[in-house]
Design an enzyme around this catalytic site. Structure first.
Site, short mmCIF file in Angstrom:
data_model
loop_
_atom_site.label_atom_id
_atom_site.label_comp_id
_atom_site.label_asym_id
_atom_site.label_seq_id
_atom_site.Cartn_x
_atom_site.Cartn_y
_atom_site.Cartn_z
N SER A 57 18.80 38.00 88.52
CA SER A 57 17.67 37.70 88.61
C SER A 57 16.81 37.94 87.88
O SER A 57 17.05 38.78 87.23
CB SER A 57 17.09 37.44 89.99
OG SER A 57 17.90 36.94 91.31
N GLU A 64 1.72 31.73 78.56
CA GLU A 64 1.33 30.28 79.48
C GLU A 64 1.55 30.29 80.89
O GLU A 64 1.56 29.37 81.38
CB GLU A 64 1.98 29.31 77.98
CG GLU A 64 1.68 29.03 76.86
CD GLU A 64 1.62 30.21 75.78
OE1 GLU A 64 2.09 30.55 75.05
OE2 GLU A 64 3.30 31.22 76.13
N SER A 65 2.51 31.00 81.10
CA SER A 65 2.50 31.40 82.89
C SER A 65 4.32 32.11 82.76
O SER A 65 4.34 33.48 82.49
CB SER A 65 2.74 29.89 83.80
OG SER A 65 3.02 29.85 85.25
N HIS A 70 17.58 32.26 88.76
CA HIS A 70 18.18 32.97 90.14
C HIS A 70 19.60 32.57 89.95
O HIS A 70 19.93 31.16 89.66
CB HIS A 70 17.88 32.95 91.24
CG HIS A 70 16.47 33.06 91.15
ND1 HIS A 70 16.31 34.44 90.95
CD2 HIS A 70 15.33 32.06 90.93
CE1 HIS A 70 15.01 35.07 91.42
NE2 HIS A 70 14.48 33.73 90.75
N CYS A 85 1.46 26.54 81.03
CA CYS A 85 -0.11 25.54 81.07
C CYS A 85 -0.49 25.71 79.28
O CYS A 85 0.47 25.72 78.74
CB CYS A 85 -0.77 27.11 81.49
SG CYS A 85 0.25 26.89 83.30
#
Length: 137
Positions: A57, A64-65, A70, A85
């Site tokens: 993971s 931008e985010s 996983h 974003c």
């Protein structure tokens, strides 16, 4: 006033991937990080973890985010989120790169527009399926 989407969130399913690659934490980190760079994102920080007996993971935090992954090597499967974003990052570049690098034989993608509270029924804007999904002929 109509609210413009604040971001695009790609929910990516990668099937029948190379199992060895999905369990290699260094490869997974390098690949997810490179996919963010190729998409034009600004990387802030990364964190990846290997599970025992298998699976990885990880998250790549971008200005931008974020991108997350996983993996389930025992199934040849990876679940990936690419949330961006603004208009400067192309999350579809990440999608194509990840499909190729993990050698996915099939994939499913759903795009969700984030931040559209006044039009919640139209937030899912695109669905893409490539290859043959499990259970289909």
């Amino acid at each position: 006033m109509k609210l413009k989407a604040l971001g695009r969130h790609l929910l990516i399913e990668l099937f029948n991937c190379d199992r060895k690659l999905l369990n290699d934490v260094a490869f997974v980190e390098k690949t997810l990080t490179k996919s963010a760079e190729l998409a034009g994102a600004t990387i802030v920080k990364t964190f990846f973890h290997t599970f025992n007996p298998h699976g990885v993971s990880g998250v790549v935090v971008i200005a931008e985010s974020h991108l997350t992954i996983h993996t389930w090597p025992e199934y040849g499967y990876a679940a990936v989120d690419v949330f961006t974003c603004g208009d400067d990052v192309d999350p579809y570049v990440s999608y194509q790169y990840l499909k190729e690098k993990f050698k996915a034989k099939s994939a499913y993608l759903m795009e969700v527009k984030r931040g559209l509270a006044d039009n919640i029924n139209n937030t899912i804007t695109k669905k893409i399926t490539t290859g043959v999904l499990a259970g289909e002929k």
